[in-house]
Design a protein around this motif. Structure first.
Motif, PDB file in Angstrom:
ATOM      1  N   HIS A 128       0.847  -1.189   0.000  1.00  0.00           N
ATOM      2  CA  HIS A 128       0.000   0.000   0.000  1.00  0.00           C
ATOM      3  C   HIS A 128       0.883   1.239   0.000  1.00  0.00           C
ATOM      4  N   PRO A 129       0.439   2.295  -0.695  1.00  0.00           N
ATOM      5  CA  PRO A 129       1.274   3.490  -0.847  1.00  0.00           C
ATOM      6  C   PRO A 129       1.148   4.431   0.337  1.00  0.00           C
ATOM      7  N   MET A 130       2.057   5.381   0.386  1.00  0.00           N
ATOM      8  CA  MET A 130       1.941   6.498   1.315  1.00  0.00           C
ATOM      9  C   MET A 130       1.164   7.603   0.612  1.00  0.00           C
ATOM     10  N   LEU A 131       0.382   8.344   1.392  1.00  0.00           N
ATOM     11  CA  LEU A 131      -0.361   9.490   0.865  1.00  0.00           C
ATOM     12  C   LEU A 131       0.116  10.748   1.580  1.00  0.00           C
ATOM     13  N   LEU A 132       0.311  11.810   0.829  1.00  0.00           N
ATOM     14  CA  LEU A 132       0.616  13.111   1.416  1.00  0.00           C
ATOM     15  C   LEU A 132      -0.707  13.775   1.772  1.00  0.00           C
ATOM     16  N   VAL A 133      -0.868  14.114   3.052  1.00  0.00           N
ATOM     17  CA  VAL A 133      -2.106  14.735   3.530  1.00  0.00           C
ATOM     18  C   VAL A 133      -1.781  15.984   4.335  1.00  0.00           C
ATOM     19  N   VAL A 134      -2.755  16.887   4.422  1.00  0.00           N
ATOM     20  CA  VAL A 134      -2.627  18.080   5.263  1.00  0.00           C
ATOM     21  C   VAL A 134      -3.923  18.295   6.023  1.00  0.00           C
ATOM     22  N   HIS A 135      -3.851  19.083   7.078  1.00  0.00           N
ATOM     23  CA  HIS A 135      -5.054  19.469   7.809  1.00  0.00           C
ATOM     24  C   HIS A 135      -5.791  20.540   7.000  1.00  0.00           C
ATOM     25  N   PRO A 136      -7.118  20.485   6.933  1.00  0.00           N
ATOM     26  CA  PRO A 136      -7.861  21.474   6.136  1.00  0.00           C
ATOM     27  C   PRO A 136      -7.598  22.921   6.528  1.00  0.00           C
ATOM     28  N   SER A 137      -7.220  23.148   7.794  1.00  0.00           N
ATOM     29  CA  SER A 137      -6.991  24.525   8.247  1.00  0.00           C
ATOM     30  C   SER A 137      -5.807  25.185   7.557  1.00  0.00           C
ATOM     31  N   THR A 138      -4.958  24.396   6.900  1.00  0.00           N
ATOM     32  CA  THR A 138      -3.814  24.984   6.192  1.00  0.00           C
ATOM     33  C   THR A 138      -4.258  25.793   4.982  1.00  0.00           C
ATOM     34  N   GLY A 139      -5.422  25.484   4.460  1.00  0.00           N
ATOM     35  CA  GLY A 139      -5.895  26.142   3.256  1.00  0.00           C
ATOM     36  C   GLY A 139      -5.254  25.593   1.991  1.00  0.00           C
ATOM     37  N   ILE A 140      -4.375  24.609   2.128  1.00  0.00           N
ATOM     38  CA  ILE A 140      -3.713  23.986   0.976  1.00  0.00           C
ATOM     39  C   ILE A 140      -4.662  22.961   0.370  1.00  0.00           C
ATOM     40  N   THR A 141      -4.868  23.037  -0.938  1.00  0.00           N
ATOM     41  CA  THR A 141      -5.819  22.130  -1.586  1.00  0.00           C
ATOM     42  C   THR A 141      -5.190  21.208  -2.623  1.00  0.00           C
ATOM     43  N   ASP A 142      -3.963  21.497  -3.021  1.00  0.00           N
ATOM     44  CA  ASP A 142      -3.330  20.663  -4.047  1.00  0.00           C
ATOM     45  C   ASP A 142      -1.818  20.750  -3.909  1.00  0.00           C
ATOM     46  N   LEU A 143      -1.114  19.966  -4.717  1.00  0.00           N
ATOM     47  CA  LEU A 143       0.342  19.921  -4.602  1.00  0.00           C
ATOM     48  C   LEU A 143       1.008  21.244  -4.985  1.00  0.00           C
ATOM     49  N   PRO A 144       0.585  21.922  -6.066  1.00  0.00           N
ATOM     50  CA  PRO A 144       1.202  23.226  -6.342  1.00  0.00           C
ATOM     51  C   PRO A 144       1.075  24.185  -5.164  1.00  0.00           C
ATOM     52  N   GLY A 145      -0.070  24.151  -4.475  1.00  0.00           N
ATOM     53  CA  GLY A 145      -0.240  24.998  -3.304  1.00  0.00           C
ATOM     54  C   GLY A 145       0.674  24.591  -2.167  1.00  0.00           C
ATOM     55  N   PHE A 146       0.876  23.282  -2.013  1.00  0.00           N
ATOM     56  CA  PHE A 146       1.781  22.780  -0.974  1.00  0.00           C
ATOM     57  C   PHE A 146       3.209  23.230  -1.257  1.00  0.00           C
ATOM     58  N   ILE A 147       3.649  23.059  -2.498  1.00  0.00           N
ATOM     59  CA  ILE A 147       5.006  23.467  -2.871  1.00  0.00           C
ATOM     60  C   ILE A 147       5.192  24.970  -2.693  1.00  0.00           C
ATOM     61  N   ALA A 191       2.505   5.730  14.687  1.00  0.00           N
ATOM     62  CA  ALA A 191       1.611   6.267  13.657  1.00  0.00           C
ATOM     63  C   ALA A 191       0.355   6.882  14.259  1.00  0.00           C
ATOM     64  N   ALA A 192      -0.188   6.258  15.303  1.00  0.00           N
ATOM     65  CA  ALA A 192      -1.443   6.762  15.888  1.00  0.00           C
ATOM     66  C   ALA A 192      -1.289   8.166  16.476  1.00  0.00           C
ATOM     67  N   PRO A 193      -0.274   8.421  17.319  1.00  0.00           N
ATOM     68  CA  PRO A 193      -0.118   9.792  17.825  1.00  0.00           C
ATOM     69  C   PRO A 193       0.239  10.798  16.738  1.00  0.00           C
ATOM     70  N   ALA A 194       0.969  10.378  15.724  1.00  0.00           N
ATOM     71  CA  ALA A 194       1.295  11.294  14.621  1.00  0.00           C
ATOM     72  C   ALA A 194       0.031  11.687  13.872  1.00  0.00           C
ATOM     73  N   GLN A 195      -0.805  10.695  13.585  1.00  0.00           N
ATOM     74  CA  GLN A 195      -2.061  10.980  12.901  1.00  0.00           C
ATOM     75  C   GLN A 195      -2.954  11.865  13.764  1.00  0.00           C
ATOM     76  N   ALA A 196      -3.005  11.576  15.061  1.00  0.00           N
ATOM     77  CA  ALA A 196      -3.837  12.379  15.962  1.00  0.00           C
ATOM     78  C   ALA A 196      -3.386  13.835  15.976  1.00  0.00           C
ATOM     79  N   ALA A 197      -2.077  14.055  15.912  1.00  0.00           N
ATOM     80  CA  ALA A 197      -1.554  15.423  15.919  1.00  0.00           C
ATOM     81  C   ALA A 197      -1.947  16.172  14.653  1.00  0.00           C
ATOM     82  N   VAL A 198      -1.925  15.482  13.512  1.00  0.00           N
ATOM     83  CA  VAL A 198      -2.348  16.132  12.268  1.00  0.00           C
ATOM     84  C   VAL A 198      -3.861  16.388  12.301  1.00  0.00           C
ATOM     85  N   LEU A 199      -4.623  15.423  12.780  1.00  0.00           N
ATOM     86  CA  LEU A 199      -6.076  15.598  12.859  1.00  0.00           C
ATOM     87  C   LEU A 199      -6.449  16.761  13.780  1.00  0.00           C
TER      88      LEU A 199
END
Length: 327
Positions: A128-147, A191-199
């Protein structure tokens, strides 16, 4: 990351003949005079353990011999892995391992075994792959915005991981290198505490396995940015890959496969590969793989052995370039 051969790519045996069901083939073999053990270098309950137990049950039924799963966790999988490296190459001791196998050499330079030369690859059977995710509060919606955000404030984007040297950390380091950006790494104790921190919005994003990230993307608690693989992921088909967005070479994910000690006789390699492949193709086992959020693979011995060597080299470069030192 190359996934290798997907399940279903080769439905027939070499020469075009349909492969007979596992249970229908002759069972007597000297290496089956004793119970077979599958060493899992992790604690019970994780995906590696779950898949190993499904495989063990199918092989035990087919071989009419005990096939026992032995959990030997510790030292980032090195303890159980060493057990197999030192075992006799007689087919009675197998290793059900995962991606840490090819990452550890760069992080643990004094391992008591060689991750490539002390093992015989048998079958890489799930991914299974890794996914790049962000919290919605960042306002980032796509990879160009992330970069753009990363380049506007170097180090301003915080990325959580399951720990220093963990797959989530190395995926972040690889992508930052390929993209030419600086990200701030925030390690957690799993992984669980890392995910919780992002959430919770305590850190802004991270690379997480699809099994962890997809449910949160679907309910809107995390925003998916990209798949760190050469192919889109079936559970989020609208999410583009890093490669198609202009960043090939940033693939990262988790594979699960079967290894044996080095110097296994070629006839035994072929037999083990055929029987394990047939077991993984059983509907009940295949359904278990898919239910766990994984993609079935059928990567054979030669290709899998080459993959081990390539990934040890790849992650070694990433660790060295990022200056990663294990805790």
């Amino acid at each position: 990351m190359s996934r290798g051969r997907r399940a279903g790519d080769t439905p027939r045996a070499a020469g075009g003949r349909a492969r007979r069901p596992l249970a229908a083939r002759a069972q007597p073999a000297s290496w089956l005079d004793r119970p077979v053990r599958i060493v899992v270098p992790y604690a019970p309950g994780g995906p590696t353990d779950i898949l190993a137990r499904s495989l063990a049950a199918a092989l035990g039924e087919a071989w009419r011999q005990p096939v026992v799963v032995e959990n030997r966790p510790g030292a980032g999988s090195a303890i159980g892995t060493e057990v197999v490296a030192r075992a006799a190459p007689d087919g009675t001791t197998l290793l059900f391992s995962a991606t840490a196998h090819v990452m550890n050499p760069a992080l643990m330079p004094h391992l008591p075994f060689d991750a490539v030369h002390d093992f015989t690859a048998i079958l890489n059977c799930a991914f299974h792959p890794m996914l790049l995710v962000v919290h919605p509060s960042t306002g980032i919606t796509d990879l160009p915005g992330f970069i753009a955000a990363a380049k506007a404030r170097p180090g301003g984007l915080t990325m959580g991981s399951a720990g220093v040297g963990n797959a989530s950390h190395l995926a972040m380091a690889l992508f930052a290198s390929v993209a030419g950006i600086e990200l701030t790494h925030v390690p957690f104790s799993g992984a669980a505490p890392a995910q919780a921190a992002v959430l919770a919005g305590q850190v802004q994003g991270g690379f997480f396995n699809s099994t962890v990230a997809v449910p949160q993307i679907r309910d809107g608690r995390l925003r998916g940015i990209a798949v760190a693989d050469a192919r889109r992921w079936r559970e989020v088909p609208d999410l583009p890959t890093l490669a198609e967005l202009g960043y090939p070479g940033a693939e990262a994910g988790s594979w699960y496969g079967v290894l044996a000690p080095a110097r296994l006789p070629p006839t035994l390699i072929a037999r083990l590969h055929a029987d394990i492949l047939a077991a993984m193709r059983r509907p009940a086992v295949r359904e278990r793989v898919i239910a766990a959020g994984l993609d079935p693979l059928e990567t054979g011995p030669a290709e899998f052995q080459a993959q081990l060597a390539a990934e040890v080299e790849k992650w070694g470069r990433v660790v060295k370039a990022a200056g990663i030192k294990p805790d």
